[in-house]
Design a protein around this motif. Structure first.
Motif, PDB file in Angstrom:
ATOM      1  N   ALA A 265       0.827  -1.204   0.000  1.00 13.09           N
ATOM      2  CA  ALA A 265       0.000   0.000   0.000  1.00 13.09           C
ATOM      3  C   ALA A 265       0.861   1.253   0.000  1.00 13.09           C
ATOM      4  O   ALA A 265       0.569   2.232  -0.707  1.00 13.09           O
ATOM      5  CB  ALA A 265      -0.923   0.000   1.219  1.00 13.09           C
ATOM      6  N   ALA A 266       1.953   1.237   0.769  1.00 10.66           N
ATOM      7  CA  ALA A 266       2.839   2.394   0.825  1.00 10.66           C
ATOM      8  C   ALA A 266       3.426   2.705  -0.539  1.00 10.66           C
ATOM      9  O   ALA A 266       3.579   3.872  -0.911  1.00 10.66           O
ATOM     10  CB  ALA A 266       3.953   2.147   1.842  1.00 10.66           C
ATOM     11  N   ASP A 267       3.748   1.670  -1.308  1.00  9.28           N
ATOM     12  CA  ASP A 267       4.242   1.882  -2.673  1.00  9.28           C
ATOM     13  C   ASP A 267       3.144   2.420  -3.578  1.00  9.28           C
ATOM     14  O   ASP A 267       3.350   3.382  -4.327  1.00  9.28           O
ATOM     15  CB  ASP A 267       4.756   0.556  -3.256  1.00  9.28           C
ATOM     16  N   LEU A 268       1.973   1.793  -3.517  1.00 12.06           N
ATOM     17  CA  LEU A 268       0.879   2.204  -4.402  1.00 12.06           C
ATOM     18  C   LEU A 268       0.451   3.646  -4.130  1.00 12.06           C
ATOM     19  O   LEU A 268       0.036   4.357  -5.047  1.00 12.06           O
ATOM     20  CB  LEU A 268      -0.313   1.256  -4.217  1.00 12.06           C
ATOM     21  N   LEU A 269       0.558   4.073  -2.893  1.00 12.49           N
ATOM     22  CA  LEU A 269       0.166   5.440  -2.546  1.00 12.49           C
ATOM     23  C   LEU A 269       1.065   6.485  -3.196  1.00 12.49           C
ATOM     24  O   LEU A 269       0.712   7.663  -3.252  1.00 12.49           O
ATOM     25  CB  LEU A 269       0.186   5.612  -1.024  1.00 12.49           C
ATOM     26  N   LEU A 270       2.219   6.074  -3.702  1.00 14.83           N
ATOM     27  CA  LEU A 270       3.106   7.015  -4.390  1.00 14.83           C
ATOM     28  C   LEU A 270       2.579   7.380  -5.766  1.00 14.83           C
ATOM     29  O   LEU A 270       3.070   8.319  -6.382  1.00 14.83           O
ATOM     30  CB  LEU A 270       4.514   6.417  -4.511  1.00 14.83           C
ATOM     31  N   ASP A 271       1.584   6.636  -6.258  1.00 17.64           N
ATOM     32  CA  ASP A 271       0.956   6.964  -7.539  1.00 17.64           C
ATOM     33  C   ASP A 271      -0.208   7.907  -7.264  1.00 17.64           C
ATOM     34  O   ASP A 271      -1.232   7.495  -6.711  1.00 17.64           O
ATOM     35  CB  ASP A 271       0.465   5.679  -8.218  1.00 17.64           C
ATOM     36  N   PRO A 272      -0.097   9.174  -7.642  1.00 20.82           N
ATOM     37  CA  PRO A 272      -1.157  10.142  -7.318  1.00 20.82           C
ATOM     38  C   PRO A 272      -2.469   9.874  -8.030  1.00 20.82           C
ATOM     39  O   PRO A 272      -3.506  10.429  -7.649  1.00 20.82           O
ATOM     40  CB  PRO A 272      -0.554  11.488  -7.759  1.00 20.82           C
ATOM     41  N   ASP A 273      -2.467   9.019  -9.047  1.00 20.94           N
ATOM     42  CA  ASP A 273      -3.693   8.724  -9.788  1.00 20.94           C
ATOM     43  C   ASP A 273      -4.549   7.654  -9.116  1.00 20.94           C
ATOM     44  O   ASP A 273      -5.697   7.437  -9.508  1.00 20.94           O
ATOM     45  CB  ASP A 273      -3.348   8.274 -11.213  1.00 20.94           C
ATOM     46  N   LEU A 274      -3.987   6.967  -8.131  1.00 19.90           N
ATOM     47  CA  LEU A 274      -4.741   5.923  -7.434  1.00 19.90           C
ATOM     48  C   LEU A 274      -5.446   6.510  -6.218  1.00 19.90           C
ATOM     49  O   LEU A 274      -4.828   7.218  -5.415  1.00 19.90           O
ATOM     50  CB  LEU A 274      -3.807   4.792  -6.989  1.00 19.90           C
ATOM     51  N   THR A 275      -6.730   6.208  -6.078  1.00 22.53           N
ATOM     52  CA  THR A 275      -7.468   6.666  -4.903  1.00 22.53           C
ATOM     53  C   THR A 275      -7.170   5.750  -3.723  1.00 22.53           C
ATOM     54  O   THR A 275      -6.701   4.613  -3.888  1.00 22.53           O
ATOM     55  CB  THR A 275      -8.982   6.647  -5.165  1.00 22.53           C
ATOM     56  N   LEU A 276      -7.453   6.235  -2.529  1.00 28.00           N
ATOM     57  CA  LEU A 276      -7.254   5.419  -1.331  1.00 28.00           C
ATOM     58  C   LEU A 276      -8.130   4.175  -1.392  1.00 28.00           C
ATOM     59  O   LEU A 276      -7.708   3.088  -0.980  1.00 28.00           O
ATOM     60  CB  LEU A 276      -7.564   6.252  -0.084  1.00 28.00           C
ATOM     61  N   ALA A 277      -9.341   4.304  -1.925  1.00 31.98           N
ATOM     62  CA  ALA A 277     -10.242   3.151  -2.045  1.00 31.98           C
ATOM     63  C   ALA A 277      -9.658   2.110  -2.987  1.00 31.98           C
ATOM     64  O   ALA A 277      -9.727   0.898  -2.729  1.00 31.98           O
ATOM     65  CB  ALA A 277     -11.612   3.613  -2.542  1.00 31.98           C
ATOM     66  N   SER A 278      -9.073   2.560  -4.095  1.00 32.30           N
ATOM     67  CA  SER A 278      -8.462   1.635  -5.055  1.00 32.30           C
ATOM     68  C   SER A 278      -7.289   0.898  -4.423  1.00 32.30           C
ATOM     69  O   SER A 278      -7.142  -0.321  -4.587  1.00 32.30           O
ATOM     70  CB  SER A 278      -7.997   2.408  -6.290  1.00 32.30           C
ATOM     71  N   VAL A 279      -6.449   1.621  -3.695  1.00 30.00           N
ATOM     72  CA  VAL A 279      -5.304   1.001  -3.034  1.00 30.00           C
ATOM     73  C   VAL A 279      -5.789  -0.019  -2.000  1.00 30.00           C
ATOM     74  O   VAL A 279      -5.258  -1.134  -1.904  1.00 30.00           O
ATOM     75  CB  VAL A 279      -4.420   2.065  -2.362  1.00 30.00           C
ATOM     76  N   ALA A 280      -6.809   0.353  -1.243  1.00 28.56           N
ATOM     77  CA  ALA A 280      -7.348  -0.550  -0.221  1.00 28.56           C
ATOM     78  C   ALA A 280      -7.801  -1.863  -0.846  1.00 28.56           C
ATOM     79  O   ALA A 280      -7.496  -2.949  -0.331  1.00 28.56           O
ATOM     80  CB  ALA A 280      -8.497   0.124   0.521  1.00 28.56           C
ATOM     81  N   ARG A 281      -8.531  -1.789  -1.963  1.00 26.89           N
ATOM     82  CA  ARG A 281      -9.016  -3.015  -2.611  1.00 26.89           C
ATOM     83  C   ARG A 281      -7.852  -3.888  -3.085  1.00 26.89           C
ATOM     84  O   ARG A 281      -7.907  -5.108  -2.963  1.00 26.89           O
ATOM     85  CB  ARG A 281      -9.910  -2.661  -3.796  1.00 26.89           C
ATOM     86  N   GLN A 282      -6.817  -3.265  -3.616  1.00 28.43           N
ATOM     87  CA  GLN A 282      -5.701  -4.031  -4.174  1.00 28.43           C
ATOM     88  C   GLN A 282      -4.899  -4.772  -3.109  1.00 28.43           C
ATOM     89  O   GLN A 282      -4.259  -5.781  -3.422  1.00 28.43           O
ATOM     90  CB  GLN A 282      -4.763  -3.107  -4.955  1.00 28.43           C
ATOM     91  N   VAL A 283      -4.914  -4.279  -1.889  1.00 29.82           N
ATOM     92  CA  VAL A 283      -4.113  -4.924  -0.845  1.00 29.82           C
ATOM     93  C   VAL A 283      -4.960  -5.626   0.210  1.00 29.82           C
ATOM     94  O   VAL A 283      -4.442  -6.027   1.261  1.00 29.82           O
ATOM     95  CB  VAL A 283      -3.164  -3.908  -0.173  1.00 29.82           C
ATOM     96  N   GLY A 284      -6.250  -5.790  -0.058  1.00 32.42           N
ATOM     97  CA  GLY A 284      -7.043  -6.660   0.801  1.00 32.42           C
ATOM     98  C   GLY A 284      -7.825  -6.006   1.915  1.00 32.42           C
ATOM     99  O   GLY A 284      -8.234  -6.696   2.862  1.00 32.42           O
ATOM    100  N   TYR A 285      -8.078  -4.696   1.812  1.00 31.46           N
ATOM    101  CA  TYR A 285      -8.896  -4.027   2.823  1.00 31.46           C
ATOM    102  C   TYR A 285     -10.221  -3.608   2.199  1.00 31.46           C
ATOM    103  O   TYR A 285     -10.254  -3.051   1.105  1.00 31.46           O
ATOM    104  CB  TYR A 285      -8.164  -2.820   3.404  1.00 31.46           C
ATOM    105  N   ALA A 286     -11.302  -3.876   2.903  1.00 31.06           N
ATOM    106  CA  ALA A 286     -12.630  -3.671   2.337  1.00 31.06           C
ATOM    107  C   ALA A 286     -12.968  -2.206   2.141  1.00 31.06           C
ATOM    108  O   ALA A 286     -13.722  -1.852   1.224  1.00 31.06           O
ATOM    109  CB  ALA A 286     -13.677  -4.328   3.242  1.00 31.06           C
ATOM    110  N   THR A 287     -12.432  -1.340   2.976  1.00 29.34           N
ATOM    111  CA  THR A 287     -12.756   0.084   2.896  1.00 29.34           C
ATOM    112  C   THR A 287     -11.497   0.927   3.088  1.00 29.34           C
ATOM    113  O   THR A 287     -10.511   0.457   3.702  1.00 29.34           O
ATOM    114  CB  THR A 287     -13.775   0.485   3.982  1.00 29.34           C
TER     115      THR A 287
END
Length: 313
Positions: A265-287
């Motif tokens: 998640a810490a890596d994915l958050l470096l992409d400004p085009d990804l929303t927090l919700a999108s990052v959460a889904r990709q790493v296994g968090y429901a919300t």
């Protein structure tokens, strides 16, 4: 992805600093750039690696030193040679007195030194940015890793040496990828040494019970894994699986999974085009809230503050 792939996936080398160094003795370079990781190979001649607080180590042609962490160190033709040049943050190059010598010592395309030919020729690649998955591996590595020519079975050093002095379209991207491949090759060699202390999660990849479970978690972090399901997939009881996993990896299965998810998640958050919700889904968090709570619990900072700090840096 496996653990080693995770090293360079995400914020891979982008605009890494690569240089061919040409030197005649006497020479001594103080490295205070505080880069998270660098690779230096000896093409011709020799160097002495002089980490602060450790015994100097001599490297000859074909040898490679990997420097991990932002601490200061020196390289020289002899441990007794006084420092002549200091490399600071941002690869700013000065004399000990602070005089800029970047242009003065330039020897052509990505080439630098006090000689046009060089009794000693070095090739160095410096990672300028540390990603969170990268940090996970860096914590498991010694500060100084020396690999000898006889144990290296790769043509990447020769290829990187040829490409570093070329000035062609797309050359920076080419050099970044070559540096990534070289680093992976060097780490494989290092971890394969019987005497090296490979981290538990790396060594456990080859275990018949734990290895498959590790790969399932690493490849599919978005899946709602449980110890029971992982044990079932591994063909052993829940208790036996948890015990063996903890012994080999050094952390219980769910603790490892949480750390892996938060690192990704810490890596994915470096992409400004990804929303927090999108990052959460990709790493296994429901919300997003669930990810934020876990992230802050593990890292002591919110995902938004982590993104803001990283982008500012």
């Amino acid at each position: 992805m496996d653990a080693l792939t995770g090293l360079l996936d995400g914020p891979r080398a982008r605009g890494a600093f690569l240089l061919r160094i040409l030197l005649d003795a006497p020479w001594s370079v103080r490295l205070e750039d505080e880069a998270p990781l660098s690779v230096t190979s000896v093409v011709r001649g020799h160097l002495w690696a002089c980490p602060d607080g450790e015994e100097p180590v001599r490297l000859d042609a074909g040898d490679v030193v990997v420097w991990v962490g932002g601490e200061h160190w020196s390289i020289a033709d002899d441990p007794g040679t006084a420092t002549q040049v200091v490399i600071g943050p941002g690869q700013v190059c000065t004399t000990v007195e602070g005089h800029d010598v970047v242009e003065e010592m330039s020897q052509g395309v990505r080439s630098w030194g006090n000689s046009e030919v060089g009794e000693t020729v070095l090739l160095t690649g410096v990672y300028l940015m540390e990603g969170e998955v990268t940090r996970r591996l860096l914590r498991a590595l010694p500060r100084t890793m020396v690999l000898r020519a006889g144990e290296l079975d790769t043509t990447l050093l020769d290829l990187l040496g040829e490409e570093v002095v070329r000035d062609a379209p797309g050359q920076e991207a080419m050099l970044d990828r070559l540096l990534d491949l070289l680093l992976i090759s060097l780490l494989r060699t290092w971890f394969a040494r019987s005497r090296s202390d490979a981290p538990g999660w790396y060594a456990a990849q080859g275990d018949a019970v734990v290895g498959p479970a590790l790969r399932l978690m690493q490849h599919h972090p978005q899946h709602p894994w449980s110890v029971a399901e992982l044990a079932d997939r591994s063909g052993v009881s829940r208790a036996a699986f948890a015990r063996r996993f903890t012994e080999l990896v050094g952390a219980p299965p769910m603790a490892f999974l949480t750390d892996w998810r938060i690192s990704l998640a810490a890596d994915l958050l470096l992409d400004p085009d990804l929303t927090l919700a999108s990052v959460a889904r990709q790493v296994g968090y429901a919300t997003p809230f669930a990810l934020s709570a876990a992230f802050k619990r593990e890292r002591g900072i919110s995902p938004r503050d982590h993104r803001r700090a990283a982008l500012s840096a």
